[in-house]
Motif scaffolding. Structure first.
Motif, PDB file in Angstrom:
ATOM      1  N   TRP A 182     -31.428  15.535  14.476  1.00 59.80           N
ATOM      2  CA  TRP A 182     -31.543  14.665  13.312  1.00 59.80           C
ATOM      3  C   TRP A 182     -32.759  14.974  12.462  1.00 59.80           C
ATOM      4  O   TRP A 182     -32.789  14.646  11.275  1.00 59.80           O
ATOM      5  CB  TRP A 182     -31.482  13.204  13.735  1.00 59.80           C
ATOM      6  CG  TRP A 182     -30.077  12.870  14.097  1.00 59.80           C
ATOM      7  CD1 TRP A 182     -29.524  12.749  15.338  1.00 59.80           C
ATOM      8  CD2 TRP A 182     -28.990  12.708  13.170  1.00 59.80           C
ATOM      9  NE1 TRP A 182     -28.189  12.513  15.249  1.00 59.80           N
ATOM     10  CE2 TRP A 182     -27.828  12.475  13.934  1.00 59.80           C
ATOM     11  CE3 TRP A 182     -28.889  12.729  11.781  1.00 59.80           C
ATOM     12  CZ2 TRP A 182     -26.575  12.278  13.346  1.00 59.80           C
ATOM     13  CZ3 TRP A 182     -27.662  12.527  11.180  1.00 59.80           C
ATOM     14  CH2 TRP A 182     -26.520  12.303  11.968  1.00 59.80           C
ATOM     15  N   VAL A 183     -33.778  15.624  13.042  1.00 55.06           N
ATOM     16  CA  VAL A 183     -34.860  16.152  12.195  1.00 55.06           C
ATOM     17  C   VAL A 183     -34.297  17.227  11.266  1.00 55.06           C
ATOM     18  O   VAL A 183     -34.547  17.217  10.053  1.00 55.06           O
ATOM     19  CB  VAL A 183     -35.998  16.722  13.058  1.00 55.06           C
ATOM     20  CG1 VAL A 183     -36.975  17.519  12.198  1.00 55.06           C
ATOM     21  CG2 VAL A 183     -36.744  15.598  13.778  1.00 55.06           C
ATOM     22  N   SER A 184     -33.508  18.149  11.837  1.00 58.99           N
ATOM     23  CA  SER A 184     -32.914  19.204  11.018  1.00 58.99           C
ATOM     24  C   SER A 184     -31.967  18.637   9.968  1.00 58.99           C
ATOM     25  O   SER A 184     -32.003  19.027   8.791  1.00 58.99           O
ATOM     26  CB  SER A 184     -32.142  20.191  11.913  1.00 58.99           C
ATOM     27  OG  SER A 184     -32.972  20.737  12.907  1.00 58.99           O
ATOM     28  N   ALA A 185     -31.130  17.700  10.397  1.00 57.88           N
ATOM     29  CA  ALA A 185     -30.187  17.091   9.463  1.00 57.88           C
ATOM     30  C   ALA A 185     -30.924  16.342   8.358  1.00 57.88           C
ATOM     31  O   ALA A 185     -30.533  16.411   7.176  1.00 57.88           O
ATOM     32  CB  ALA A 185     -29.249  16.150  10.203  1.00 57.88           C
ATOM     33  N   GLY A 186     -31.992  15.623   8.722  1.00 52.08           N
ATOM     34  CA  GLY A 186     -32.749  14.885   7.726  1.00 52.08           C
ATOM     35  C   GLY A 186     -33.386  15.785   6.686  1.00 52.08           C
ATOM     36  O   GLY A 186     -33.369  15.478   5.487  1.00 52.08           O
ATOM     37  N   VAL A 187     -33.948  16.904   7.139  1.00 51.22           N
ATOM     38  CA  VAL A 187     -34.564  17.851   6.198  1.00 51.22           C
ATOM     39  C   VAL A 187     -33.519  18.411   5.232  1.00 51.22           C
ATOM     40  O   VAL A 187     -33.769  18.538   4.025  1.00 51.22           O
ATOM     41  CB  VAL A 187     -35.258  18.993   6.974  1.00 51.22           C
ATOM     42  CG1 VAL A 187     -35.675  20.115   6.027  1.00 51.22           C
ATOM     43  CG2 VAL A 187     -36.458  18.455   7.737  1.00 51.22           C
ATOM     44  N   LEU A 188     -32.346  18.736   5.736  1.00 50.38           N
ATOM     45  CA  LEU A 188     -31.290  19.270   4.879  1.00 50.38           C
ATOM     46  C   LEU A 188     -30.720  18.203   3.938  1.00 50.38           C
ATOM     47  O   LEU A 188     -30.352  18.497   2.790  1.00 50.38           O
ATOM     48  CB  LEU A 188     -30.170  19.850   5.741  1.00 50.38           C
ATOM     49  CG  LEU A 188     -30.500  21.130   6.502  1.00 50.38           C
ATOM     50  CD1 LEU A 188     -29.391  21.461   7.481  1.00 50.38           C
ATOM     51  CD2 LEU A 188     -30.714  22.289   5.545  1.00 50.38           C
ATOM     52  N   LEU A 189     -30.625  16.975   4.435  1.00 47.10           N
ATOM     53  CA  LEU A 189     -30.006  15.904   3.659  1.00 47.10           C
ATOM     54  C   LEU A 189     -30.910  15.330   2.579  1.00 47.10           C
ATOM     55  O   LEU A 189     -30.432  14.891   1.530  1.00 47.10           O
ATOM     56  CB  LEU A 189     -29.593  14.761   4.591  1.00 47.10           C
ATOM     57  CG  LEU A 189     -28.266  14.880   5.322  1.00 47.10           C
ATOM     58  CD1 LEU A 189     -28.165  13.786   6.369  1.00 47.10           C
ATOM     59  CD2 LEU A 189     -27.111  14.760   4.330  1.00 47.10           C
ATOM     60  N   LEU A 190     -32.213  15.296   2.848  1.00 46.77           N
ATOM     61  CA  LEU A 190     -33.110  14.533   1.991  1.00 46.77           C
ATOM     62  C   LEU A 190     -33.016  14.898   0.509  1.00 46.77           C
ATOM     63  O   LEU A 190     -33.000  13.986  -0.341  1.00 46.77           O
ATOM     64  CB  LEU A 190     -34.553  14.679   2.489  1.00 46.77           C
ATOM     65  CG  LEU A 190     -35.506  13.549   2.074  1.00 46.77           C
ATOM     66  CD1 LEU A 190     -34.964  12.201   2.531  1.00 46.77           C
ATOM     67  CD2 LEU A 190     -36.890  13.795   2.663  1.00 46.77           C
ATOM     68  N   PRO A 191     -32.957  16.187   0.126  1.00 48.73           N
ATOM     69  CA  PRO A 191     -32.857  16.483  -1.313  1.00 48.73           C
ATOM     70  C   PRO A 191     -31.616  15.877  -1.972  1.00 48.73           C
ATOM     71  O   PRO A 191     -31.661  15.504  -3.148  1.00 48.73           O
ATOM     72  CB  PRO A 191     -32.800  18.015  -1.348  1.00 48.73           C
ATOM     73  CG  PRO A 191     -33.433  18.457  -0.073  1.00 48.73           C
ATOM     74  CD  PRO A 191     -33.044  17.418   0.932  1.00 48.73           C
ATOM     75  N   PHE A 192     -30.510  15.786  -1.227  1.00 54.75           N
ATOM     76  CA  PHE A 192     -29.274  15.229  -1.778  1.00 54.75           C
ATOM     77  C   PHE A 192     -29.232  13.703  -1.654  1.00 54.75           C
ATOM     78  O   PHE A 192     -28.670  13.016  -2.517  1.00 54.75           O
ATOM     79  CB  PHE A 192     -28.069  15.836  -1.061  1.00 54.75           C
ATOM     80  CG  PHE A 192     -28.050  17.331  -1.067  1.00 54.75           C
ATOM     81  CD1 PHE A 192     -27.628  18.041  -2.190  1.00 54.75           C
ATOM     82  CD2 PHE A 192     -28.485  18.057   0.036  1.00 54.75           C
ATOM     83  CE1 PHE A 192     -27.619  19.422  -2.205  1.00 54.75           C
ATOM     84  CE2 PHE A 192     -28.477  19.440   0.039  1.00 54.75           C
ATOM     85  CZ  PHE A 192     -28.046  20.123  -1.090  1.00 54.75           C
ATOM     86  N   ALA A 193     -29.793  13.189  -0.574  1.00 51.35           N
ATOM     87  CA  ALA A 193     -29.717  11.749  -0.330  1.00 51.35           C
ATOM     88  C   ALA A 193     -30.795  10.964  -1.056  1.00 51.35           C
ATOM     89  O   ALA A 193     -30.619   9.752  -1.283  1.00 51.35           O
ATOM     90  CB  ALA A 193     -29.809  11.482   1.180  1.00 51.35           C
TER      91      ALA A 193
END
Length: 295
Positions: free
Chosen positions: A33-44
């Protein structure tokens, strides 16, 4: 997109089992979820900013969604895969839609038809068949596989998450919801992760461990969710939900090929009963129950 999404989620079960010796379950859940959060944050981020007033008003339900659906659900499922096979775990996970119906009946006053009661009973019989390895004496002696019990706990948490979704802020964008879940998950998993490090549970940084961590952080957590949302918008929840029945099939085949696991007769019998129970429980007016299976 639907088929690809189910394949991504099925491979998550296989990866969780394959990494059990090199990556502690707490580390796997945290870094996923650290990896997912880093990838998601610019879009979310734009959706999080716009949805902040609504999320602040509904902070209790947002906290519950993150804790149930991200933190403890992932910790329980990856812990379970240290002790049970990916075949058993993925098939047991198919019971989630029926568990959602049972929770709705027990706590929300939802009335069940006779066919739904029959579906719950048949699916539960399938779960007990797998947990007991096809031997009633295993159930009677309570000598159960601890991994199956952890998987059952993760199913319960995901079912609670799915039921709680009805109280999420209605105007919150799905990417905003996923981003918020990722943030809550990382923050609440951090103490558990630090405790595991203090216990000497460290990642063995092999090439396979790096590849596995990269996979679970990208495809099941981000790409699969985006694919799922787009596909549901195109074909509707009824048709999309039926694709969830491919997950135990995909996971079992992949576990046989890559992990050398075996699909035994009690697996097949349990899967048939679980799927039959889901069909009885959800054929009329519960498409959301079919779709609510853990990823």
């Amino acid at each position: 997109m639907l088929t690809a999404t189910i394949l991504f989620w099925a491979l998550n079960w296989v990866a969780g089992r394959a990494l059990r010796d090199d990556v502690p379950s707490y580390s796997l859940a945290f870094w996923r979820w650290v990896s997912a959060g880093v990838l998601l944050l610019p879009f979310a981020w734009p959706h999080l900013v716009r949805g902040w007033p609504a999320m602040r008003r509904s902070w209790r339900i947002m906290l519950a969604l993150g804790v149930f659906g991200t933190t403890f659900c992932n910790l329980a499922s990856y812990t379970g895969l240290k002790y049970t096979t990916a075949v058993s775990g993925s098939i047991l996970n198919s019971f989630v839609p029926v568990m959602i119906i049972a929770i709705s009946w027990a706590f929300l006053g939802q009335r069940l038809r006779i066919s739904q009661w029959a579906g719950v009973a048949i699916s539960l019989a399938g779960v007990l068949t797998i947990v007991g390895r096809g031997d009633p004496m295993v159930l009677l002696s309570l000598s159960l596989n601890v991994g199956d019990l952890w998987i059952f706990a993760s199913m319960l948490l995901w079912a609670l998450y799915t039921v709680c979704l009805r109280w999420r802020p209605p105007d919150l964008h799905p990417l905003g919801l996923l981003g918020a879940n990722a943030i809550v998950g990382v923050v609440t998993m951090l103490p558990v992760y630090l405790w595991s490090l203090a216990q000497g549970l460290h990642i063995n940084w092999t090439p396979g461990a790096v590849a596995g961590l990269a996979y679970v952080g990208v495809f099941p957590s981000v790409v699969g969710y985006i694919f799922w949302n787009n596909a549901v918008a195109r074909v509707g929840p009824n048709k999309a939900g039926m694709f969830m029945h491919l997950m135990p099939v995909f996971a079992s085949l992949l576990a046989i090929v890559f992990l050398g696991e075996r699909l035994r007769l009690f697996h097949a019998a349990g899967m048939a009963m679980i799927v039959g129970g889901i069909w009885l429980s959800s054929r009329a007016d519960n498409p959301e129950a079919v779709a609510g299976m853990e990823n």
